[in-house]
Motif scaffolding. Structure first.
Motif, PDB file in Angstrom:
ATOM      1  N   MET A  51      -9.998  35.109   6.612  1.00 32.93           N
ATOM      2  CA  MET A  51      -8.782  35.350   7.388  1.00 32.93           C
ATOM      3  C   MET A  51      -8.984  36.662   8.134  1.00 32.93           C
ATOM      4  O   MET A  51      -9.138  37.711   7.497  1.00 32.93           O
ATOM      5  CB  MET A  51      -7.579  35.417   6.449  1.00 32.93           C
ATOM      6  CG  MET A  51      -7.197  34.018   5.940  1.00 32.93           C
ATOM      7  SD  MET A  51      -6.343  34.053   4.328  1.00 32.93           S
ATOM      8  CE  MET A  51      -7.777  34.205   3.233  1.00 32.93           C
ATOM      9  N   ILE A  68      -2.900  38.078   1.086  1.00 32.72           N
ATOM     10  CA  ILE A  68      -1.921  38.532   0.098  1.00 32.72           C
ATOM     11  C   ILE A  68      -0.754  37.558  -0.007  1.00 32.72           C
ATOM     12  O   ILE A  68      -0.287  37.225  -1.093  1.00 32.72           O
ATOM     13  CB  ILE A  68      -1.420  39.943   0.498  1.00 32.72           C
ATOM     14  CG1 ILE A  68      -2.474  40.990   0.153  1.00 32.72           C
ATOM     15  CG2 ILE A  68      -0.104  40.255  -0.159  1.00 32.72           C
ATOM     16  CD1 ILE A  68      -2.134  42.372   0.687  1.00 32.72           C
ATOM     17  N   CYS A  69      -0.272  37.099   1.149  1.00 28.54           N
ATOM     18  CA  CYS A  69       0.845  36.145   1.159  1.00 28.54           C
ATOM     19  C   CYS A  69       0.442  34.854   0.458  1.00 28.54           C
ATOM     20  O   CYS A  69       1.184  34.317  -0.364  1.00 28.54           O
ATOM     21  CB  CYS A  69       1.279  35.854   2.596  1.00 28.54           C
ATOM     22  SG  CYS A  69       2.260  37.182   3.316  1.00 28.54           S
ATOM     23  N   ASN A  70      -0.737  34.348   0.796  1.00 24.23           N
ATOM     24  CA  ASN A  70      -1.163  33.099   0.167  1.00 24.23           C
ATOM     25  C   ASN A  70      -1.246  33.258  -1.348  1.00 24.23           C
ATOM     26  O   ASN A  70      -0.741  32.419  -2.103  1.00 24.23           O
ATOM     27  CB  ASN A  70      -2.530  32.669   0.711  1.00 24.23           C
ATOM     28  CG  ASN A  70      -2.944  31.341   0.108  1.00 24.23           C
ATOM     29  OD1 ASN A  70      -2.394  30.298   0.442  1.00 24.23           O
ATOM     30  ND2 ASN A  70      -3.889  31.380  -0.833  1.00 24.23           N
ATOM     31  N   ASN A  71      -1.839  34.350  -1.797  1.00 22.72           N
ATOM     32  CA  ASN A  71      -2.021  34.501  -3.234  1.00 22.72           C
ATOM     33  C   ASN A  71      -0.713  34.756  -3.965  1.00 22.72           C
ATOM     34  O   ASN A  71      -0.552  34.343  -5.111  1.00 22.72           O
ATOM     35  CB  ASN A  71      -3.060  35.592  -3.525  1.00 22.72           C
ATOM     36  CG  ASN A  71      -4.467  35.048  -3.327  1.00 22.72           C
ATOM     37  OD1 ASN A  71      -4.653  33.980  -2.728  1.00 22.72           O
ATOM     38  ND2 ASN A  71      -5.468  35.767  -3.810  1.00 22.72           N
ATOM     39  N   PRO A 130      -3.203  46.159   3.470  1.00 24.23           N
ATOM     40  CA  PRO A 130      -3.311  46.103   4.939  1.00 24.23           C
ATOM     41  C   PRO A 130      -3.114  47.478   5.583  1.00 24.23           C
ATOM     42  O   PRO A 130      -3.662  47.737   6.663  1.00 24.23           O
ATOM     43  CB  PRO A 130      -2.198  45.144   5.369  1.00 24.23           C
ATOM     44  CG  PRO A 130      -1.577  44.596   4.156  1.00 24.23           C
ATOM     45  CD  PRO A 130      -2.214  45.205   2.943  1.00 24.23           C
ATOM     46  N   THR A 137      -3.679  41.846   9.557  1.00 25.91           N
ATOM     47  CA  THR A 137      -3.052  40.535   9.334  1.00 25.91           C
ATOM     48  C   THR A 137      -3.956  39.600   8.530  1.00 25.91           C
ATOM     49  O   THR A 137      -3.463  38.649   7.915  1.00 25.91           O
ATOM     50  CB  THR A 137      -2.658  39.852  10.652  1.00 25.91           C
ATOM     51  OG1 THR A 137      -3.811  39.799  11.501  1.00 25.91           O
ATOM     52  CG2 THR A 137      -1.533  40.598  11.351  1.00 25.91           C
ATOM     53  N   ALA A 166      -2.902  40.546   5.224  1.00 26.23           N
ATOM     54  CA  ALA A 166      -1.533  40.054   5.028  1.00 26.23           C
ATOM     55  C   ALA A 166      -1.545  38.575   4.671  1.00 26.23           C
ATOM     56  O   ALA A 166      -0.858  38.135   3.742  1.00 26.23           O
ATOM     57  CB  ALA A 166      -0.698  40.294   6.283  1.00 26.23           C
ATOM     58  N   ALA A 167      -2.351  37.795   5.396  1.00 25.44           N
ATOM     59  CA  ALA A 167      -2.414  36.351   5.137  1.00 25.44           C
ATOM     60  C   ALA A 167      -2.954  36.080   3.738  1.00 25.44           C
ATOM     61  O   ALA A 167      -2.429  35.233   2.996  1.00 25.44           O
ATOM     62  CB  ALA A 167      -3.274  35.672   6.195  1.00 25.44           C
ATOM     63  N   CYS A 203      -5.951  35.703  12.593  1.00 25.67           N
ATOM     64  CA  CYS A 203      -4.572  35.905  12.145  1.00 25.67           C
ATOM     65  C   CYS A 203      -3.756  36.843  13.033  1.00 25.67           C
ATOM     66  O   CYS A 203      -2.534  36.841  12.960  1.00 25.67           O
ATOM     67  CB  CYS A 203      -4.566  36.464  10.725  1.00 25.67           C
ATOM     68  SG  CYS A 203      -5.289  35.346   9.524  1.00 25.67           S
TER      69      CYS A 203
END
Lengths: 329, 329, 329, 329
Positions: C167, C203-206, C130, C197, C200-201, C192
């Protein structure tokens, strides 16, 4: 010596231990009376031979008849069961693979405690859960005997050459009697404290060893990837705060040191399975005492996975190889 | 010396490095000509003073005027920007907090490379990502200058007493010239290899240090819970394979050693934040080179959590305290 | 729509964004004018085809001539460089393997920003750091263009069937314009927040996916060892608090579910290398923001080791196989 | 029902189980004969009351007289020891804190097995090591009784409202008899397989739950740091492959969901100590079966450290708070 024993006696009385002193004294002073030995495996067999070499008559037993036969040929008297050993010897050493074996040999139907004589000194050199050592000590105390834990560091070679290190836990006034026998089989005998602390010391050392070894392996691997020469990196670590036994005495990277398993395709040494077993003991002990051991836990998991990936019988320093990129990739 | 330089020249020509030798030779031989210094913080300031003490005129700059003023009072000439330093000195040392600062000081609008003279020797003692060191070296090479990375181990005390250890990466034929200056500020100067390997060595050492420290802390904690005396346990580890610098030279358990931060409520020493920063560098480097560092990663996470739990400014050996049961529980 | 734009305009003015509104409005309203596309790999190629299918002229480029040729045959106009694309299109989508490629395609010598027109909408669907998205957005803003990050979830199959999830991060008033194009290529488009972001979304999900998958694998393995039937265990977890996507929709144990990679020897699906890459991004981002991610870090390490042990190209659910005891042992 | 029992009988004979069928049948058919209950704590007490509500006479005991008195007032008959319970009831439920309590209540000097009648059905709802369940089953079998493990999921609230889930392990032909009683106390009763598999299922579920919770906490924390709105991030995860029970039904971030502990300062719910205990069981079981559980191990360590840092009595979702930067920093 007499003064020392007088002191011990006072301690014993003060601490109100339920050990019959008359027996203790008579046993400890008769030093070349027979010594019992239960467990004649890779480690136990050379240990028992060293007792024979030091002039102690040995009364031994093992579940494998061949192991018994071999020791018989070197002069030991072989009997059928641990109980039989207990009938004939008032000093007994046990060297067994794991906790359940120790429980069986001491408290089983043909176990030592079935026929143990009052005042007998029982020394367990197996590496087991300290909680089991404490249980055995309590059970022995009920029969008027004394139990000490005395796990070893050092492998088969050290056992043959009487170079083992013994870490001993148990009542302090029995330590001299134990030491007399243990010095026949080892180069260092360290008194650690109450029953179970010998195991504790062993487990703690091996946990830190495992952490240091994996840490050294991943550090060396990272450094090599970043362009450092392995020998130079080892030298820098060893003169700095990264230094540890695994970096300076047992480096896991082939080509850095001579005479270590990494120089011999990770053969010999201390097998990954054995390290995984010791880390399992450390983990159980930490879990049961609610002690956080984050790196110790992860080290346990890594050696456990290695056991499943073909590294079970290689030296534990092969973790360096495990963490390296495969050549074909 | 001449022979050595002749050899170096051949190497240089053979390797086809784009450095103008005439400049290199003229600079290296004029040893008491001015030395530039950028970054006058807790570490940089005593380092610059040691150059002054050794008779080198120092031309310095820093973003904080007070730091400049202090050094000026001890005899340095202060200028406004790194570019100004580059105009007046052909040997420059930089000591900065992190990668972005280094990038700014070298390649920013008022950066060294804006006015660097051909043949200038640039030595960066900051602890940063080795990939950034390589970038700076490339940028310097384009301007006809030579960049070396030379991070230090040792804290403010070692900096004051000229007892630092420098780990140096860069072209080998420039190492002598670098060493001449670095020995004024440190006790050990180690040549590590190509540009970036100084950083690599520093990062590797600190990662293994962090692993050894947490490992020692959890091992000591476990042993104490199991009834071992801390001093005795440390002694056993230190004569065995669990031995490491954290167990024998910087033991994290209060009462085991004198003169270490654990004996002083974890004040002084090497702060948890700084260790977390170095482990972040190690992690980034490992991630970017696809190198697995399982214990290094977990060590990073543990020190990172500690920074959030009130341990940021305590010595990193306070991980022992962090892992202990709270007294009120 | 007009009202919405009026609102957006006010917002823009209030937020003082340096985007020339006249250009923005003229571009967004001309919906079937050409769309640029840079990056025609496994994902980019079917995405570009879906734009063509929806009636958008496509002006494309890629470093591999074959990829260009294939798209040309389906009706796209092919040009030489990203800069050429920027000259001919005021809406451009990029789909590239990693951060360095994105930096090159946007800011390199033949990059988009060399010839970008004011008001151009730039949508990057690559999965990258990001922080790089934010840099690109700043660079684009300087040229009067608007950059949004819009990474996807879903693989090649979803790309072909226009079933991807996007996203999206970037200035909110541009979201409608982006959505218009993205809905041609995906089934879900989620806004997002600010630039970065979207990444970020993703990366967070994975990261949470990776943790859930390894967790499911080790839990199923443990349960099987303890005598539970795998299907029954999955059923119990899925009706309880252990439930997660990896247990109920993508179970890693062969025989538990149909139509998932574990039912097909871990072929197809989401490769371990790709997961390791995404976890590397998560780790870098966490390190740089000083955020502790203990399980995310360890998950990264595990997939990294798997890449070295022959699992690189298997679906990431093969971690179940990696953790199992080898059959020969 | 008769047909089913005929089938069961055949199964029993075929499997050669040493249970006296005459007793089994007589007991199972007399459904409103007294039920024994040992362990009247926070969970046991409401469970016993639900049996009373369903018309079963209850014969109960507990080490705490107050607990006994309270149940007595709601109609139970209180006796002195587990052995006394066994004398008066041929169906007994036990609900105890941990393995040692279970061993004592079954095999201790005043334990159930001292006076158990042939054919008695023993159901243990404690959460303990499956290996202990197997030991108890063997000991019960020797006395002609049948032991089943039936740990619960759900807390005190679920116990009061008879909404517990029971995971049952034991011989299949006894399952109906167990189910008859368990449905009075719970909403779901799941047959898991041989003795110990109820515990296995419970332990597995809670291990995956712990992993999912920490994973959710660190993922949400990372996303928030990267600028994502927590509610939006939760929504994205829950429609994607990152979804898990902790993200969609028990989100650990204050403000994301109503009616969960994170909305109430982490009060109520499932305490960190209890989770650490269950993870300790999972760890012991994994260690003893040599099963690698890397994330499960690390989760255990994290909750263990939290217990030492003031989170012992907060809901386990407070791991989100534990991982956050402190506000004062």
């Amino acid at each position: 010596m007499a003064a020392l024993f007088r002191g011990s006696r006072n301690l014993l009385l003060r601490w109100n231990k339920h050990v019959d002193l008359a027996f203790v004294l008579s046993r400890s002073m008769a030093s070349k009376t027979p010594v019992g030995f239960v467990g004649l495996g890779n480690m136990g067999s050379p240990m028992a031979k060293n007792l024979l070499r030091n002039g102690y008559p040995v009364i031994a037993t093992d579940v494998f008849p061949e192991s018994c036969k071999e020791l018989q040929e070197t002069g030991a008297q072989v009997v059928d069961t641990p109980a039989d050993v207990a009938e004939k010897a008032d000093r007994i050493i046990t060297m067994l693979p794991s906790s359940p074996n120790v429980i069986e040999v001491y408290t089983g139907p043909n176990g030592i405690l079935k026929k143990v004589k009052k005042g007998t000194l029982l020394i367990d050199s197996s590496t087991i859960d300290p909680a089991v050592s404490k249980e055995m000590a309590l059970a022995a105390e009920k029969m008027g005997a004394v139990f000490m834990d005395a796990p070893v560091s050092g492998g088969v070679g050290a056992a043959s050459m009487a170079k083992l290190t013994f870490m001993v836990g148990g009542v302090e006034e029995e330590y001299n009697a134990a030491q007399e026998l243990l010095t026949c089989m080892g180069a260092n005998v360290v008194y650690c404290g109450q029953v179970g602390t010998g195991q504790a010391a062993k487990i703690c050392n091996n946990m830190l060893l495992a952490i240091g070894m994996i840490g050294t392996a991943e550090t060396m691997n990272l450094g090599i990837r970043l362009g450092l020469d392995p020998k130079l990196l080892a030298k820098i670590l060893n003169m700095s705060s990264g230094r540890c036994w695994s970096s300076d005495s047992y480096n896991p990277v082939p080509g850095v040191m001579e005479g270590v398993p990494s120089a011999n395709n990770y053969q010999g040494g201390f097998g990954t399975t054995l390290m995984a077993k010791d880390l399992g003991l450390a983990q159980n002990t930490a879990t049961n005492t609610k002690t956080p051991v984050p790196l110790g836990s992860l080290a346990h998991q890594i050696f456990r996975v290695m056991c499943s990936r073909g590294y079970a019988n290689k030296d534990f320093s092969s973790v360096f190889q495990f963490l390296r990129e495969e050549e074909s990739q």
